[in-house]
Design a protein around this motif. Sequence first.
Motif, PDB file in Angstrom:
ATOM      1  N   SER A 391     -15.291  -7.393  -0.448  1.00 41.47           N
ATOM      2  CA  SER A 391     -15.884  -7.511  -1.770  1.00 41.47           C
ATOM      3  C   SER A 391     -17.237  -8.226  -1.772  1.00 41.47           C
ATOM      4  O   SER A 391     -17.935  -8.208  -2.771  1.00 41.47           O
ATOM      5  CB  SER A 391     -14.923  -8.254  -2.707  1.00 41.47           C
ATOM      6  N   ASP A 392     -17.600  -8.851  -0.670  1.00 44.56           N
ATOM      7  CA  ASP A 392     -18.926  -9.474  -0.621  1.00 44.56           C
ATOM      8  C   ASP A 392     -19.900  -8.396  -0.189  1.00 44.56           C
ATOM      9  O   ASP A 392     -20.038  -8.100   0.996  1.00 44.56           O
ATOM     10  CB  ASP A 392     -18.915 -10.650   0.365  1.00 44.56           C
ATOM     11  N   ASP A 416     -17.183 -15.788   7.306  1.00 47.48           N
ATOM     12  CA  ASP A 416     -16.157 -14.799   7.004  1.00 47.48           C
ATOM     13  C   ASP A 416     -16.606 -13.432   7.480  1.00 47.48           C
ATOM     14  O   ASP A 416     -17.352 -12.745   6.781  1.00 47.48           O
ATOM     15  CB  ASP A 416     -15.861 -14.796   5.501  1.00 47.48           C
ATOM     16  N   ASN A 418     -14.893 -10.901   7.622  1.00 48.68           N
ATOM     17  CA  ASN A 418     -14.221  -9.837   6.876  1.00 48.68           C
ATOM     18  C   ASN A 418     -14.872  -9.588   5.516  1.00 48.68           C
ATOM     19  O   ASN A 418     -14.455  -8.681   4.799  1.00 48.68           O
ATOM     20  CB  ASN A 418     -12.744 -10.187   6.674  1.00 48.68           C
ATOM     21  N   ALA A 420     -14.861 -11.178   2.575  1.00 56.42           N
ATOM     22  CA  ALA A 420     -14.067 -11.426   1.354  1.00 56.42           C
ATOM     23  C   ALA A 420     -13.186 -10.248   0.942  1.00 56.42           C
ATOM     24  O   ALA A 420     -13.453  -9.568  -0.043  1.00 56.42           O
ATOM     25  CB  ALA A 420     -14.975 -11.838   0.194  1.00 56.42           C
ATOM     26  N   PRO A 421     -12.118  -9.985   1.685  1.00 55.99           N
ATOM     27  CA  PRO A 421     -11.255  -8.856   1.333  1.00 55.99           C
ATOM     28  C   PRO A 421     -10.644  -9.008  -0.056  1.00 55.99           C
ATOM     29  O   PRO A 421     -10.224 -10.085  -0.450  1.00 55.99           O
ATOM     30  CB  PRO A 421     -10.128  -8.925   2.381  1.00 55.99           C
ATOM     31  N   ALA A 422     -10.633  -7.878  -0.775  1.00 59.72           N
ATOM     32  CA  ALA A 422      -9.993  -7.850  -2.090  1.00 59.72           C
ATOM     33  C   ALA A 422      -9.028  -6.682  -2.118  1.00 59.72           C
ATOM     34  O   ALA A 422      -9.425  -5.587  -1.770  1.00 59.72           O
ATOM     35  CB  ALA A 422     -11.035  -7.677  -3.186  1.00 59.72           C
ATOM     36  N   THR A 424      -6.511 -10.094  -1.474  1.00 53.72           N
ATOM     37  CA  THR A 424      -6.411 -10.913  -0.267  1.00 53.72           C
ATOM     38  C   THR A 424      -5.315 -10.428   0.670  1.00 53.72           C
ATOM     39  O   THR A 424      -5.465 -10.501   1.885  1.00 53.72           O
ATOM     40  CB  THR A 424      -6.137 -12.378  -0.650  1.00 53.72           C
TER      41      THR A 424
ATOM     42  N   GLU B  20     -24.567  -5.528  -7.159  1.00 54.21           N
ATOM     43  CA  GLU B  20     -24.276  -6.858  -6.630  1.00 54.21           C
ATOM     44  C   GLU B  20     -25.512  -7.726  -6.584  1.00 54.21           C
ATOM     45  O   GLU B  20     -25.447  -8.930  -6.558  1.00 54.21           O
ATOM     46  CB  GLU B  20     -23.721  -6.758  -5.209  1.00 54.21           C
ATOM     47  N   PRO B  80     -18.124 -14.231  -4.441  1.00 58.76           N
ATOM     48  CA  PRO B  80     -19.331 -14.105  -3.658  1.00 58.76           C
ATOM     49  C   PRO B  80     -20.621 -14.033  -4.467  1.00 58.76           C
ATOM     50  O   PRO B  80     -21.664 -13.976  -3.886  1.00 58.76           O
ATOM     51  CB  PRO B  80     -19.112 -12.801  -2.897  1.00 58.76           C
ATOM     52  N   SER B  89     -16.241 -11.593  -9.579  1.00 60.94           N
ATOM     53  CA  SER B  89     -16.140 -10.703  -8.428  1.00 60.94           C
ATOM     54  C   SER B  89     -15.406 -11.379  -7.284  1.00 60.94           C
ATOM     55  O   SER B  89     -15.540 -10.984  -6.158  1.00 60.94           O
ATOM     56  CB  SER B  89     -17.539 -10.365  -7.927  1.00 60.94           C
ATOM     57  N   PRO B  91     -12.250 -12.365  -5.206  1.00 63.68           N
ATOM     58  CA  PRO B  91     -10.830 -12.052  -5.032  1.00 63.68           C
ATOM     59  C   PRO B  91      -9.962 -13.291  -4.834  1.00 63.68           C
ATOM     60  O   PRO B  91      -8.780 -13.267  -5.128  1.00 63.68           O
ATOM     61  CB  PRO B  91     -10.804 -11.165  -3.782  1.00 63.68           C
ATOM     62  N   VAL B  92     -10.544 -14.376  -4.322  1.00 63.85           N
ATOM     63  CA  VAL B  92      -9.733 -15.561  -4.068  1.00 63.85           C
ATOM     64  C   VAL B  92      -9.653 -16.427  -5.323  1.00 63.85           C
ATOM     65  O   VAL B  92      -8.591 -16.905  -5.696  1.00 63.85           O
ATOM     66  CB  VAL B  92     -10.303 -16.371  -2.893  1.00 63.85           C
ATOM     67  N   GLU B 203     -11.667 -16.737   9.999  1.00 63.60           N
ATOM     68  CA  GLU B 203     -11.938 -15.362   9.594  1.00 63.60           C
ATOM     69  C   GLU B 203     -12.992 -14.783  10.525  1.00 63.60           C
ATOM     70  O   GLU B 203     -13.747 -13.893  10.143  1.00 63.60           O
ATOM     71  CB  GLU B 203     -12.436 -15.332   8.155  1.00 63.60           C
ATOM     72  N   MET B 204     -13.040 -15.301  11.743  1.00 67.39           N
ATOM     73  CA  MET B 204     -14.039 -14.844  12.694  1.00 67.39           C
ATOM     74  C   MET B 204     -13.364 -14.178  13.878  1.00 67.39           C
ATOM     75  O   MET B 204     -12.152 -14.102  13.945  1.00 67.39           O
ATOM     76  CB  MET B 204     -14.912 -16.024  13.087  1.00 67.39           C
ATOM     77  N   GLN B 205     -14.166 -13.693  14.781  1.00 71.90           N
ATOM     78  CA  GLN B 205     -13.638 -12.850  15.845  1.00 71.90           C
ATOM     79  C   GLN B 205     -13.797 -13.500  17.209  1.00 71.90           C
ATOM     80  O   GLN B 205     -14.562 -14.444  17.393  1.00 71.90           O
ATOM     81  CB  GLN B 205     -14.337 -11.489  15.808  1.00 71.90           C
TER      82      GLN B 205
END
Lengths: 490, 223, 624
Positions: A391-392, A416, A418, A420-422, A424, B20, B80, B89, B91-92, B203-205
């Motif tokens: 979502s970002d 992040d 990923n 900001a997955p929406a 979650t 956005e 974000p 916007s 999600p968290v 959240e990293m690789q």
Amino acid sequence: MHDLVPANPPNPAPPTDPSKLRLTLDLDPKKPVDAATRDSILNNIMETGIPCQETVTGNGPEGSQKTQLEHRQRGFDFYSWLTFIALNSPADGRTRIDKSLPNTKTKWEDRANFKQLLDVMLLNGEEPEWDKKSPPPGCESEFKPESDMGIEMINESYDQPFKTGPLIDQQGNYGLFDILMNKEMFDYIKQHKLYSKTEQQGEANSKLKVDFPAGENFPKGGTPGHPGGIIIKVSWKILDSEAEKRKFHTVDAVISMPRHGPEKPPCLRRTLGLVGFHVMHKTETRLQWIWTSFEHVDNVPEQQEIKSRKLKRSYSFYNPACTTCPVNQTPPRPWEPKASLGLKFHSPFKSQIVRRTPLTDDTKNMNKKFQEIVRGTVWENYMLLSTQWPSDFNCARKKASESGPDPNTDLEKEPDMNCAPAPTFLANSTLETYSQGDSPLASSSCMACHGNATSYQAAPRDAEQPGPDGKPNFKFFNQTDFTFMLEKAR
Amino acid sequence: MTHSPHPDANSIPHGEKEDEAVGGGFTRRGVLAGAAAATAAVSIGAIDTPASAQTPEEMIVFVQLSAALTGIAADKLAAPNFAAAVRNSDPVDIKRDYFAWVNQRHPALLRRLLQIARDSQKPPAADPAKAIIDKVNAAPDTKYLGRSIVLMWYLGAWYEPNHLQELERPNPPQPKFKVISSKAYTQGWVWRVAQAHPMGFSEMQFGYWARPPSLLRPDFIGN
Amino acid sequence: MAAGSCIECDVAIVGAGFAGALVANELGKAGKEVVILEAGDPVPVNINDYMERFYKASAKVPESPYTPEVVDANNNLFDPSKVNAGRPTVLSLLAKGGFGDWTDPKQSYLIQKGPRPFASTYDRVAGGTQHWLGTCLRLVPADFKMKTNYPFLPQFVDWPIGYDDLNDWYGKAEWELGVSADVQEQAFLGIKFPDTYKYPMPKIPRSLVDAAVAQALRSLSKDETAFLEMETSPTEIRVRNLPAARNSQPYKGRRACAGNTNCIPICPIQAKYDPTITLNEATETGHVRIFDRHVANEIVVGENGRISQINFMRYALPRANGCVKAKIYVIAANAIETPRLLLMSKHPDPKVNGVANSSDMVGRNLMDHPYYVAWGLTPTPVYPYRGPLITSGIGDLCDGPFRNKRGAFRVDIGNEGWNFVIGGDPNVTTLDFVNGMNATTLNDGSPRKALFGRELVEKLGDVFTRQFRIGFLVEQTPDLENRVTLSEIRDGLGLRRPEISYNLSDYTRQGIVAAYRMKNLLFSKMGVKDCTKEVAKNEPSRFEELIDDKIVPLSYGGAGHIMGTCRMGSKKDNSVVNSDQQSWDHDNLYLLGSSTFPTGGTANPTLTIAALALRAAEHIAKRV
């Protein structure tokens, strides 16, 4: 009766007139879907196929009480349904999905369009050919390539990711899982020899940044749009009764049991019903892929439905009459199927599965609309769970700073990767049965988990030496761009 | 094979960029725009708290207050994209959990802090963030609740304001705090200020630790 | 369970930890019927609950994700006398008179008699002490022959086997657990590998912190390193990658590390091996059954000194008492619970205290790796809190002539800033600068700073990116009076709790002194500002040493490496088991785990535990 007409060549010429791409669907729950809308949507899909790229907006209609996030989510859910219909449309390319039969071969089941993972990751890292399909071991005489789905039972065919457990339906049969990829994925894997574990580990691939093609509606330079990488993961239920076969999309399958030693394993013929359907799709604006999941409506109840006792008479993976059965527990071991029992589980245990996270009202409404559109076919028995998407926006389309081949996904974003997955969390009750929940990292989230995927690539020799900017030479290691397929190379 | 799916009556012509990019840093105009958007009845979504439920405008001011006190850009706190936060916007959406948490414990004092934030942005305030900090520091009750709010954003944990006051005295007790939720722990800002991530939540690789992190500004905490 | 009927099997194992799981799996694969009695909770369906417990814990101690719960809703320690299968926690190692009083049996599961606290803890749950870091080091060859090599130290004994006996088994263990390392880098101090040997996975990339330490130790003068009393004073001290059971690639269906920086206490994506993986494989064979919440409370000796059955108490509902009968019995319950069980059981000879104890060595020679830590701020950012908790260390100093006088030490380079050392950073430092406190000694101005806004960001950003900590695992001598015995104080099942007597010998303390000097050398080479807090006078682990004419207060922690209490040897009069881990007293009893280590060296014990377990499994399988 089988539909044996050969598939159309893929990739029809895309339309160049953007106005032809506009679709509308009135989501008012009180209004039924009219024939004109149905025709416009289904004809459009017939003509142009799957969306190559998503186009969503955070704006809604005047006076809407919903948030930007909810508007975008709806856009993605709409895109997911178009994708689902396009992929499950009859492979002949001329029949519309609302005229299909339960056993009509779908576009994704046609080997001209998608290839099973085990047909790419061959034994001993042999080079795969797009057109070649070997019968599953032990099924050489049984397998009919034109009409059969061939499945070789490896651990992942019956045991969920990270060995979390098999799924046993209410008739005592194993659920089966399979993974398929489209041609753009295959071409990339073949080009870089990623089908071979030895080649992955070799010098040539030590500097490869795995970066699968990304779909675009209108690429630069006026070239035709293309879908980019698409990966499908499916779950099947073994169908014993004729009544069941009318409610599922079905396929005739030959299945070879797990190998033990050099002898050929037994070969079983079964009718399989589709119960779960994941799609991953990489696009230029969502380089972390878009993640969709569908299920059959009779799989499992939601927690709320159990509380309010609004249950169906039967489910594939839940017994409404058993109020004391422990829920979401793994079966007793051993989990590996016994050849002598075919695909029946060795004990009377049946999986008693409940969906922990309910579908949103918006998604339920979207499902009702599309189920009306495909009414009269088995496809009305399928529903979207949700779509997970990064979502970002600025993060999701960010390219790497160094020049490189398109799409040149950025692997250095922090904190992040990923974007900001929406929503979650997202779990399919048949594919991530035992990791449902909302515990960060422990519970199923397509992107959080797939973001960890790596290959067997080795770091280059000079990796620890400082580069020209004084920093260590690493830009990336063996990340595989969100897919676990490469670790299946043999 | 292309498509442009638009589920509602207002369809957008294909090729238009996603919106956005609207907004960006927070400005006074942003407040007004936010307020106007609020009166256009575009809501932030369902709210859980039963008593003295927050309004959209209060949420915006809460984020502005938190941005000033924490030093993290408002854009990022309402990740974000803050300008979009009015219409959400995120999600968290931890800001909602935090507002509800403080509101449940200190509703009246919270509202005094919100008013401080509003007042500090009226012209001719040249540096609204400094004005907010000075006013919050001016009285013990606002000061300690302000600190509790900062610790909440930074650590995902709650240190009661009275307890913070107690800890400043000689011979203090052991600090006591409560982790608000597993989600809150994963949203702690201190880790981003450290250009890292919460321990137990990456959240990293693979291999990211072998090279230096991205820049503090703007990547981790905004400008 | 009907009275008089026992569970029957080929091999009965007490303890579902590393050793128990590996043995069970090997025997199950060979078609032997195995029963495991596990005192704690079963392998869960997923780790959701473990992670929730961890995320919500205020004190993120190693035990925090696992059951039994450490603290109640008010953050008070549970009274161990009310817990069915309790275990120690680092929260009960604190000063007398307060929270976590190490001498208070109402807070500390171990009845600690001192004079110093035994500072290590363990888990009691299916999977054993799965809060381990993941380090998989081999012991160096000299470690096996301490008596032969350093004959003037009376406490030391030789192992009845040597490095060469374990070389192949180390390799098997590395492939079983999935260890990532590069062979060329790991051949030091006599460690050697078979010619074509490769680790299963390439090494984990090193961190920026590692690079900073390596750089600082690249050019030293002999004068600077003379204090180490190595064979020759080194002019460079090498930082080596730390071999670990942590995936750097997909391995056996598990993901590669994503740098969650949380190995202790739990990896959220199971990139670190833990024994639940092997327990699942074991039960998958169809020949292994795990009975969780079954506490073995008595080993019964029958005819000819052979074990005839093991009795247990089941506290899973419905509660019951029962027994298991087998041809061979294995106790693998860790180096405190194993001797506890042996001592709770009766030896046929009334003069002998406990099963398998004719040597009187059961419970004695309790060892740890006393852990010395120091911390500070680097001059320029090293960006901690990133990557696995530890990716590199210094092993080249683990053997040398100095071992005639003092314990050796291995160096751990921490990637987690001050999290571990200051009692829960980043909370402590953040609280200091938000609330004008000075727990860290960094906020030492007058008045102390209490910051908001941009100033707070600048301050914390500056401090956190420069936090650095170093740790030293110090070799401990086996001392007869460091021991596990039985207390009269009981647990929730009415069983006698372990009583611990523990001290640090002068040899060991001198090892800590050498570590202190090494720390000074390193900090000065790195330009690190030493922020190690002076040990409080009432700190139970505090001791003082004269170093360069100054009294220096030092302290130690526990590395979690519990060893020595059922040591192996070549003679039955001074050891508990032989080189096959078989009891001298009871022909069908085996003891596995680090309780059988006669000396501890400096390497983390887990890989050696695994190697010995696989070796014993082969031996046992032939007898069943």
